[in-house]
Design a protein around this motif. Structure first.
Motif, PDB file in Angstrom:
ATOM      1  N   ASN A  91       0.700  -1.181   0.063  1.00 59.83           N
ATOM      2  CA  ASN A  91       0.183   0.048  -0.003  1.00 59.83           C
ATOM      3  C   ASN A  91       0.635   1.151  -0.123  1.00 59.83           C
ATOM      4  O   ASN A  91       1.985   1.175   0.523  1.00 59.83           O
ATOM      5  N   ILE A  92       0.267   2.405  -0.637  1.00 60.62           N
ATOM      6  CA  ILE A  92       0.867   3.480  -0.276  1.00 60.62           C
ATOM      7  C   ILE A  92       1.526   3.969   1.054  1.00 60.62           C
ATOM      8  O   ILE A  92       0.777   3.869   1.881  1.00 60.62           O
ATOM      9  N   GLY A  93       2.707   4.352   0.934  1.00 62.61           N
ATOM     10  CA  GLY A  93       3.246   4.628   2.307  1.00 62.61           C
ATOM     11  C   GLY A  93       4.760   4.375   2.228  1.00 62.61           C
ATOM     12  O   GLY A  93       5.360   4.029   1.483  1.00 62.61           O
ATOM     13  N   THR A  94       5.391   4.472   3.486  1.00 61.32           N
ATOM     14  CA  THR A  94       6.665   4.296   3.850  1.00 61.32           C
ATOM     15  C   THR A  94       7.026   3.028   4.806  1.00 61.32           C
ATOM     16  O   THR A  94       6.498   3.187   6.040  1.00 61.32           O
ATOM     17  N   ASN A  95       8.042   2.262   4.676  1.00 60.25           N
ATOM     18  CA  ASN A  95       8.838   1.494   5.672  1.00 60.25           C
ATOM     19  C   ASN A  95      10.117   1.838   5.926  1.00 60.25           C
ATOM     20  O   ASN A  95      10.847   2.368   5.117  1.00 60.25           O
ATOM     21  N   ILE A  96      10.529   1.977   7.331  1.00 62.90           N
ATOM     22  CA  ILE A  96      11.649   2.050   7.888  1.00 62.90           C
ATOM     23  C   ILE A  96      12.057   0.906   8.594  1.00 62.90           C
ATOM     24  O   ILE A  96      11.387   0.501   9.656  1.00 62.90           O
ATOM     25  N   LEU A  97      13.030   0.238   8.317  1.00 61.61           N
ATOM     26  CA  LEU A  97      13.821  -0.904   9.209  1.00 61.61           C
ATOM     27  C   LEU A  97      14.976  -0.303   9.889  1.00 61.61           C
ATOM     28  O   LEU A  97      16.121  -0.084   9.070  1.00 61.61           O
ATOM     29  N   ILE A  98      15.048  -0.325  11.358  1.00 60.92           N
ATOM     30  CA  ILE A  98      16.222  -0.007  11.994  1.00 60.92           C
ATOM     31  C   ILE A  98      16.926  -1.432  12.234  1.00 60.92           C
ATOM     32  O   ILE A  98      16.288  -2.282  12.948  1.00 60.92           O
ATOM     33  N   ALA A  99      18.010  -1.532  11.581  1.00 62.64           N
ATOM     34  CA  ALA A  99      18.742  -2.946  11.661  1.00 62.64           C
ATOM     35  C   ALA A  99      19.596  -2.819  12.939  1.00 62.64           C
ATOM     36  O   ALA A  99      20.046  -1.774  13.396  1.00 62.64           O
ATOM     37  N   GLY A 100      19.675  -3.911  13.538  1.00 66.28           N
ATOM     38  CA  GLY A 100      20.439  -4.050  14.908  1.00 66.28           C
ATOM     39  C   GLY A 100      19.788  -3.093  16.076  1.00 66.28           C
ATOM     40  O   GLY A 100      20.430  -2.521  16.677  1.00 66.28           O
ATOM     41  N   PHE A 101      18.491  -3.136  16.000  1.00 62.17           N
ATOM     42  CA  PHE A 101      17.798  -2.286  16.940  1.00 62.17           C
ATOM     43  C   PHE A 101      18.096  -2.583  18.534  1.00 62.17           C
ATOM     44  O   PHE A 101      18.215  -3.751  19.014  1.00 62.17           O
ATOM     45  N   ARG A 102      18.464  -1.500  19.186  1.00 61.83           N
ATOM     46  CA  ARG A 102      18.697  -1.439  20.426  1.00 61.83           C
ATOM     47  C   ARG A 102      17.378  -1.562  21.419  1.00 61.83           C
ATOM     48  O   ARG A 102      16.952  -0.593  22.062  1.00 61.83           O
ATOM     49  N   ARG A 103      17.031  -3.089  21.566  1.00 61.31           N
ATOM     50  CA  ARG A 103      15.732  -3.431  22.125  1.00 61.31           C
ATOM     51  C   ARG A 103      16.070  -3.413  23.487  1.00 61.31           C
ATOM     52  O   ARG A 103      17.311  -3.715  24.133  1.00 61.31           O
ATOM     53  N   SER A 104      14.671  -3.165  24.213  1.00 60.89           N
ATOM     54  CA  SER A 104      15.054  -3.143  25.987  1.00 60.89           C
ATOM     55  C   SER A 104      13.498  -3.841  26.254  1.00 60.89           C
ATOM     56  O   SER A 104      12.846  -3.916  25.523  1.00 60.89           O
ATOM     57  N   ASP A 105      13.524  -4.057  27.420  1.00 63.24           N
ATOM     58  CA  ASP A 105      12.204  -4.578  28.007  1.00 63.24           C
ATOM     59  C   ASP A 105      10.964  -3.695  27.855  1.00 63.24           C
ATOM     60  O   ASP A 105       9.684  -3.919  27.963  1.00 63.24           O
ATOM     61  N   GLN A 106      11.548  -2.150  28.034  1.00 63.87           N
ATOM     62  CA  GLN A 106      10.549  -1.314  27.948  1.00 63.87           C
ATOM     63  C   GLN A 106      10.298  -0.515  26.720  1.00 63.87           C
ATOM     64  O   GLN A 106       9.671   0.625  26.772  1.00 63.87           O
ATOM     65  N   TRP A 107      10.801  -0.952  25.632  1.00 63.12           N
ATOM     66  CA  TRP A 107      10.927  -0.257  24.370  1.00 63.12           C
ATOM     67  C   TRP A 107       9.279   0.187  23.849  1.00 63.12           C
ATOM     68  O   TRP A 107       9.147   1.238  23.611  1.00 63.12           O
ATOM     69  N   GLU A 108       8.567  -0.886  24.364  1.00 63.35           N
ATOM     70  CA  GLU A 108       7.170  -0.558  23.865  1.00 63.35           C
ATOM     71  C   GLU A 108       6.414   0.694  24.951  1.00 63.35           C
ATOM     72  O   GLU A 108       5.869   1.577  24.337  1.00 63.35           O
TER      73      GLU A 108
END
Length: 629
Positions: free
Chosen positions: A224-241
């Motif tokens: 669909n029309i729009g944009t995707n951005i993929l952050i590679a090697g995302f610095r995840r944490s338990d509180q990211w959400e």
């Protein structure tokens, strides 16, 4: 030919790890990411979309085999690491990057938006949204696409341990585009040639994006029309959400409430219906600080009052909603037309406690304020305008309009009748409707009269032991064009005053009887000593003009000064005095600063009467403290 390509450095500047754009978002990487992404997507809303802009944040584990040319990328990391063998920070960063790239799956954060226009100009033409995003640094001229592409585009890299981001778009022109960008360091290629620190994955010839749909990796291709951005090697944490949800709730509550924006972060959906409960859960028991609950009440409560200027200085509509009450923070959320909160404006001269939401609705006023935002989008800075003096004057008039709206509520509230709880049970419902005569009812039918109504009169508190306090003279603060700093936000409930010389916001003093704002104790600062009084009286001589007469009888001789405070329900603050005079002689008394007048001559046992006129016709209880200097 597709692959990774780092352009030759050609004896230019070396690029190291401390990229200024990335470093500017290191303190609050996830909060900055959510703010930048959502703002950019709101600005790129598709004009024909019937639904709100939607932004999704999804955590994925990307198989290393799907990472574009992972073998070459690992080799590039090793070459970068070899550039600074003696740097602990350098080696630590690239060891971690190599560890992540060598895993079977690579942690990534996928960000997708919907009901937007996508990125135009993906064919590589200079000056287009796509080109600014992927190939330029410092460009801030936005044509309506995804962000200003100046500093904000670096926020995703601040969340990547690989300093690598992939972009994919399907725009309104039915054009696909895909490209990866790695912001690493200057290093030597396999050929021995020194390269730039920024490299690209795509068509190696001229570092162009991939435009053929079938050549775009399946995990990032758009349907669909729009944009995707993929952050590679995302610095995840338990509180990211939780951090992303908190940032959206704090900065985009207006856009969500007005159904301009929907955000999905992991398993949490933030929309018009869910926002109130999400805010309640975040802020209950004061586990999360902030003013969002109060702002939501200002937007939704039937008790809120709305002010609208349909054409502010020919720039279009502005609006302000205000709700008053003793638990509110005395702050106004400054919102731009897209629905993003820029900052919390404080420093209001009124005992009234309130919360307000301002919005620049008109396209021209929105554009004007947008041009004054710094890269962090957290203030309005007149110095950024092409004509700073003109911009500063306009900001001052805008803030004055907001203050006038607040004052009008404070004044109307002061005129309202006050109901004393419990008294109504002893009074008739309506005196006019009561019969002239009524046959006496039997004693059994009578309501029991109150046995006693007690009135407690507290004696006046004796003056405390005389102390000497060193204070600074009143300062002349500048305009409140910028958002408050962190210290100001932490002192959210402290009262503030106004600079008497400019009429703009400036810090005020602390209590009625403490003299003035504490100074640094330097020998150059004036010294004030509390004066004991035999009698004191304050009355309003002309409520319409804000005039008060202060009468007091000091117990000592010397030069004196007055400190005046408006006393509210839950606090007090300095009042803004326009002029003062001695009633007996008509001689003017100098106005030193907010709520501070003098000096004047005092004689023990002789009454002094001073008339003061407030800058605004404020009806309030006026607290007075007399000091000798």
């Amino acid at each position: 030919m597709l692959g990774w390509s780092f352009p030759p450095n050609a004896d230019g500047e070396d690029e190291d790890l401390n990229n200024p754009g990335i470093e500017s978002f290191k303190n609050t990487p996830l909060t900055s990411l959510a703010r930048e992404i959502c703002q950019n997507s709101l600005d790129a809303r598709h004009p024909e979309a019937m639904a709100p802009v939607e932004v999704q944040f999804t955590l994925i584990d990307l198989p290393a085999a799907d990472f574009p040319d992972i073998t070459d990328f690992r080799d590039i990391l090793a070459r970068c690491k070899a550039e600074r063998p003696d740097s602990k920070k350098f080696q630590q960063f690239f060891r971690r990057a190599e560890d992540i790239a060598s895993q079977e799956t690579i942690p990534c954060l996928l960000i997708s938006d919907f009901n937007t226009t996508g990125l135009r100009g993906a064919d590589g033409a200079k000056g287009t949204d796509w080109y600014k995003l992927t190939r330029t640094v410092g460009s801030s001229d936005k044509s309506g696409g995804l962000g200003s592409f100046g500093i904000g585009k670096f926020a995703p890299y601040a969340n990547s341990d690989l300093r690598t981001v992939f972009y994919c778009t399907l725009n309104a022109d039915d054009q696909h585009a895909f490209q990866g960008v790695a912001r690493l360091v200057t290093h030597k290629a396999a050929s021995g040639e020194e390269t730039r620190g920024t490299g690209y994955f795509g068509v190696r010839e001229k570092n162009r994006p991939i435009l053929v749909r079938s050549q775009i990796p399946a995990f990032l291709a758009r349907k669909n029309i729009g944009t995707n951005i993929l952050i590679a090697g995302f610095r995840r944490s338990d509180q990211w959400e939780a951090e992303i949800v908190r940032a959206v709730v704090d900065s985009f509550f207006y856009a969500v409430m007005h159904e301009k924006l929907v955000v999905r972060a992991g398993g949490t959906v933030i929309n018009h219906g869910s926002l109130p409960s999400i805010v309640e859960n975040f802020y209950k028991d004061q586990k999360t600080t902030g003013n969002t609950p109060a702002y939501l009440e200002a937007l939704t409560s039937s008790d809120a009052r709305e002010f609208i200027n349909s054409d502010f200085e020919g720039l279009g509509q502005i609006s302000l909603k205000i709700i008053s009450g003793k638990n509110y923070p005395k702050r106004v959320a400054m919102i731009r037309g897209s629905g993003m909160k820029i900052f919390d404006k404080g420093h209001f001269l009124t005992p009234l406690r309130f919360a307000g939401v301002f919005n620049a609705v008109g396209e021209k006023i929105d554009s004007f304020l947008k041009s004054l935002e710094p890269p962090q989008h957290n203030s309005f800075e007149a110095e950024r305008a092409d004509a700073p003096a003109e911009a500063k004057a306009r900001l001052r008039r805008l803030y004055e309009w907001i203050r006038d709206c607040v004052r009008s509520i404070a004044e109307s509230d002061a005129e309202e009748d006050t109901e004393i709880e419990g008294v109504s049970k002893y009074l008739p419902d309506d005196v006019d409707d009561a019969p002239k005569k009524k046959e006496e009812a039997s004693t059994e039918d009578r309501d029991e009269a109150a046995e006693e109504i007690r009135f407690v009169v507290k004696p006046r508190e004796a003056f405390k032991e005389r102390t000497t306090v060193a204070v600074e003279p009143a300062s002349e603060e500048g305009d409140d064009a910028a958002g408050e700093d962190e210290a100001g936000r932490r002192a959210n409930d402290e009262d503030s005053g106004v600079d008497v010389s400019t009429g703009e916001d400036a810090p005020s003093g602390e209590g009625v009887g403490d003299g003035a704002v504490a100074g640094d104790g330097s020998s150059n600062a004036p010294v004030y000593v509390p004066v004991q009084l035999k009698s004191q009286r304050v009355f309003s001589s002309d409520a319409a003009s804000g005039s008060y007469v202060i009468t007091f009888e000091p117990e000592s001789d010397g030069g004196g000064t007055l400190f005046l405070n408006a006393i509210g329900e839950v606090g007090q603050e300095r009042v803004l005095v326009s002029q003062a005079r001695l009633v007996e002689t008509g001689v003017a008394v100098p106005v030193i600063g907010p709520g501070h007048i003098g000096p004047f001559t005092m004689k023990a046992g002789q009454k002094i009467r001073i008339e003061v006129k407030l800058r605004t016709a404020l009806r309030c209880a006026l607290g007075v403290a007399v000091h000798a200097n």
